[in-house]
Design a protein around this motif. Structure first.
Motif, PDB file in Angstrom:
ATOM      1  N   LEU A  14       0.660  -1.154  -0.099  1.00 16.35           N
ATOM      2  CA  LEU A  14      -0.291   0.335   0.094  1.00 16.35           C
ATOM      3  C   LEU A  14       1.043   1.249   0.160  1.00 16.35           C
ATOM      4  N   SER A  15       0.360   2.326  -0.861  1.00 21.45           N
ATOM      5  CA  SER A  15       0.827   3.300  -0.333  1.00 21.45           C
ATOM      6  C   SER A  15       0.045   4.673  -1.014  1.00 21.45           C
ATOM      7  N   SER A  16       0.319   5.836   0.473  1.00 22.87           N
ATOM      8  CA  SER A  16      -0.853   7.300   0.594  1.00 22.87           C
ATOM      9  C   SER A  16      -0.389   8.107   0.188  1.00 22.87           C
ATOM     10  N   GLN A  17      -0.811   9.045  -0.763  1.00 19.36           N
ATOM     11  CA  GLN A  17      -0.230  10.056  -0.686  1.00 19.36           C
ATOM     12  C   GLN A  17      -1.124  11.491  -1.417  1.00 19.36           C
ATOM     13  N   ILE A  18      -1.058  12.132  -0.182  1.00 20.57           N
ATOM     14  CA  ILE A  18      -1.255  13.556   0.312  1.00 20.57           C
ATOM     15  C   ILE A  18      -1.307  14.745  -0.292  1.00 20.57           C
ATOM     16  N   SER A  19      -1.434  15.662  -0.798  1.00 22.04           N
ATOM     17  CA  SER A  19      -0.989  17.072  -1.614  1.00 22.04           C
ATOM     18  C   SER A  19      -1.986  17.906  -1.239  1.00 22.04           C
ATOM     19  N   LEU A  42      -3.073  -0.552  -8.805  1.00 14.93           N
ATOM     20  CA  LEU A  42      -4.330  -0.431  -8.615  1.00 14.93           C
ATOM     21  C   LEU A  42      -4.498   1.440  -8.114  1.00 14.93           C
ATOM     22  N   GLN A  43      -4.786   1.940  -8.710  1.00 11.28           N
ATOM     23  CA  GLN A  43      -4.516   3.398  -8.033  1.00 11.28           C
ATOM     24  C   GLN A  43      -6.068   4.440  -8.036  1.00 11.28           C
ATOM     25  N   LEU A  44      -6.468   4.440  -7.035  1.00 12.39           N
ATOM     26  CA  LEU A  44      -7.604   5.495  -6.612  1.00 12.39           C
ATOM     27  C   LEU A  44      -7.570   6.561  -6.222  1.00 12.39           C
ATOM     28  N   SER A  45      -7.641   7.552  -6.815  1.00 11.46           N
ATOM     29  CA  SER A  45      -7.384   9.191  -6.646  1.00 11.46           C
ATOM     30  C   SER A  45      -8.856   9.973  -5.972  1.00 11.46           C
ATOM     31  N   ILE A  46      -8.607  11.145  -4.940  1.00 11.79           N
ATOM     32  CA  ILE A  46      -9.652  12.070  -4.948  1.00 11.79           C
ATOM     33  C   ILE A  46      -8.975  13.067  -5.146  1.00 11.79           C
ATOM     34  N   GLU A  47      -9.193  13.524  -6.537  1.00 15.21           N
ATOM     35  CA  GLU A  47      -9.401  15.331  -6.756  1.00 15.21           C
ATOM     36  C   GLU A  47     -10.039  16.950  -5.903  1.00 15.21           C
ATOM     37  N   ILE A  48      -9.900  17.719  -4.950  1.00 15.91           N
ATOM     38  CA  ILE A  48     -10.719  18.700  -4.824  1.00 15.91           C
ATOM     39  C   ILE A  48     -10.484  19.415  -4.845  1.00 15.91           C
ATOM     40  N   GLU A  49     -10.975  20.436  -5.675  1.00 19.66           N
ATOM     41  CA  GLU A  49     -10.088  21.950  -6.568  1.00 19.66           C
ATOM     42  C   GLU A  49     -11.274  23.193  -5.298  1.00 19.66           C
ATOM     43  N   ASN A  50     -10.481  24.037  -5.448  1.00 25.13           N
ATOM     44  CA  ASN A  50     -10.852  24.271  -4.517  1.00 25.13           C
ATOM     45  C   ASN A  50     -11.545  24.731  -3.356  1.00 25.13           C
ATOM     46  N   PHE A  62      -6.821  20.042  -3.358  1.00 22.40           N
ATOM     47  CA  PHE A  62      -5.727  19.423  -2.402  1.00 22.40           C
ATOM     48  C   PHE A  62      -6.409  17.854  -3.102  1.00 22.40           C
ATOM     49  N   ARG A  63      -5.465  16.976  -2.659  1.00 30.07           N
ATOM     50  CA  ARG A  63      -5.908  15.727  -3.746  1.00 30.07           C
ATOM     51  C   ARG A  63      -5.256  14.656  -2.976  1.00 30.07           C
ATOM     52  N   PHE A  64      -5.640  13.590  -3.416  1.00 30.99           N
ATOM     53  CA  PHE A  64      -4.778  12.119  -2.311  1.00 30.99           C
ATOM     54  C   PHE A  64      -5.137  11.042  -3.308  1.00 30.99           C
ATOM     55  N   LEU A  65      -4.027  10.118  -3.086  1.00 34.39           N
ATOM     56  CA  LEU A  65      -4.324   8.793  -4.049  1.00 34.39           C
ATOM     57  C   LEU A  65      -3.467   8.182  -3.191  1.00 34.39           C
ATOM     58  N   GLN A  66      -4.554   6.503  -3.314  1.00 38.68           N
ATOM     59  CA  GLN A  66      -4.051   5.200  -2.068  1.00 38.68           C
ATOM     60  C   GLN A  66      -3.698   4.558  -3.751  1.00 38.68           C
ATOM     61  N   ASP A  67      -2.590   3.650  -3.875  1.00 39.66           N
ATOM     62  CA  ASP A  67      -1.392   2.620  -4.217  1.00 39.66           C
ATOM     63  C   ASP A  67      -2.305   1.827  -3.609  1.00 39.66           C
ATOM     64  N   ILE A  68      -2.378   0.326  -4.411  1.00 41.65           N
ATOM     65  CA  ILE A  68      -2.218  -0.592  -3.887  1.00 41.65           C
ATOM     66  C   ILE A  68      -1.531  -1.264  -5.316  1.00 41.65           C
ATOM     67  N   PHE A  69      -0.394  -2.088  -4.889  1.00 41.68           N
ATOM     68  CA  PHE A  69       0.302  -2.880  -5.370  1.00 41.68           C
ATOM     69  C   PHE A  69       1.189  -4.530  -5.198  1.00 41.68           C
ATOM     70  N   ARG A  85     -15.076  21.179  -6.732  1.00 40.44           N
ATOM     71  CA  ARG A  85     -15.259  20.377  -7.231  1.00 40.44           C
ATOM     72  C   ARG A  85     -14.258  19.082  -7.059  1.00 40.44           C
ATOM     73  N   MET A  86     -15.779  18.384  -6.999  1.00 37.15           N
ATOM     74  CA  MET A  86     -14.433  17.173  -6.487  1.00 37.15           C
ATOM     75  C   MET A  86     -14.722  15.530  -7.407  1.00 37.15           C
ATOM     76  N   ASN A  87     -13.065  15.549  -7.645  1.00 37.87           N
ATOM     77  CA  ASN A  87     -13.007  14.113  -8.967  1.00 37.87           C
ATOM     78  C   ASN A  87     -12.421  12.462  -8.395  1.00 37.87           C
ATOM     79  N   PHE A  88     -13.548  11.610  -8.819  1.00 40.07           N
ATOM     80  CA  PHE A  88     -12.616  10.552  -8.699  1.00 40.07           C
ATOM     81  C   PHE A  88     -12.371   9.439  -9.640  1.00 40.07           C
ATOM     82  N   GLY A  89     -10.590   8.614  -9.454  1.00 37.89           N
ATOM     83  CA  GLY A  89     -10.378   8.785 -10.678  1.00 37.89           C
ATOM     84  C   GLY A  89      -9.884   7.083  -9.906  1.00 37.89           C
ATOM     85  N   ILE A  90      -9.488   6.136 -10.987  1.00 38.03           N
ATOM     86  CA  ILE A  90      -9.387   4.724 -10.660  1.00 38.03           C
ATOM     87  C   ILE A  90      -8.217   4.640 -11.574  1.00 38.03           C
TER      88      ILE A  90
END
Length: 199
Positions: A8-13, A120-128, A101-108, A190-195
């Motif tokens: 697992l790997s988590s990243q916050i920016s 497999l990377q899951l992402s959440i991005e919140i603009e503003n 804000f950006r959060f990435l969660q990797d499962i490898f 605005r919130m974006n989800f990604g995979i």
């Protein structure tokens, strides 16, 4: 970024943007001093005896005077310069701050004949992100009076030919504040989800 449990790997920016939105001059329109230019820096009166208003539609001179001095008192720049002329570009638009804000969660893991890494990377991005925390944050401001045109020169019918003014109307009313929030989609969060699958 932090790796843990070997798979697992988590990243916050967080990305901050901040800037001064600009400067402007407080002015009167309709060529007060007769120099052929329609825009002149205003004199900021100490009290109502130093400025004369004329009827402006449904608003009496007294109503305009009351509104004008209430406007001066709530304005950070004008309230400190009574008895003086406004400076060219002397007033500031509010400071703008924004946080993304950006959060990435990797499962490898590694598997297959070549022990190849799959992720497999899951992402959440919140603009503003600031606007998500508080609806008054992360929103740009603009002048209620366009370009600082707080007075309109009417005539020289005052005592000794002194200029008389009208206080311009904003949407049919006398303004009570210097700035207003810009209402637009790009001013909200605005919130974006990604995979994403990588191999």
């Amino acid at each position: 970024k932090k790796e843990f449990l070997k798979h697992l790997s988590s990243q916050i920016s967080l990305v901050y943007t901040g800037y001064q939105q600009g400067r402007f001059s407080y002015r009167a329109t309709n060529d007060v001093n007769g120099d052929g230019l329609s825009s002149d820096l205003i004199y900021i009166p100490r009290n109502p005896s130093e400025i004369t208003f004329v009827q402006n539609g449904a608003f009496t001179p007294q109503q305009q005077s009351d509104a004008f001095f209430a406007y001066i008192e709530q304005d950070k720049y004008l309230s400190t310069r009574k008895g003086q002329y406004a400076e060219r570009n002397g007033a500031n638009l509010p400071w703008f701050s924004n946080l993304n804000f950006r959060f990435l969660q990797d499962i490898f893991t590694n598997f297959g004949k070549n022990n190849q890494k799959h992720s497999l990377q899951l992402s959440i991005e919140i603009e503003n992100f600031t606007n998500m925390l508080n609806s008054d944050w992360g929103v740009q401001k603009r002048l209620v009076y366009n370009n600082g045109g707080i007075l309109t020169f009417a005539d020289r019918g005052g005592v000794g030919g002194a200029p008389r003014y009208r206080m311009p109307l904003v949407n049919g009313a006398l303004a009570t504040k210097t700035f207003e929030s810009i209402i637009a989609v790009n001013q909200t969060w605005r919130m974006n989800f990604g995979i994403r699958y990588s191999f």
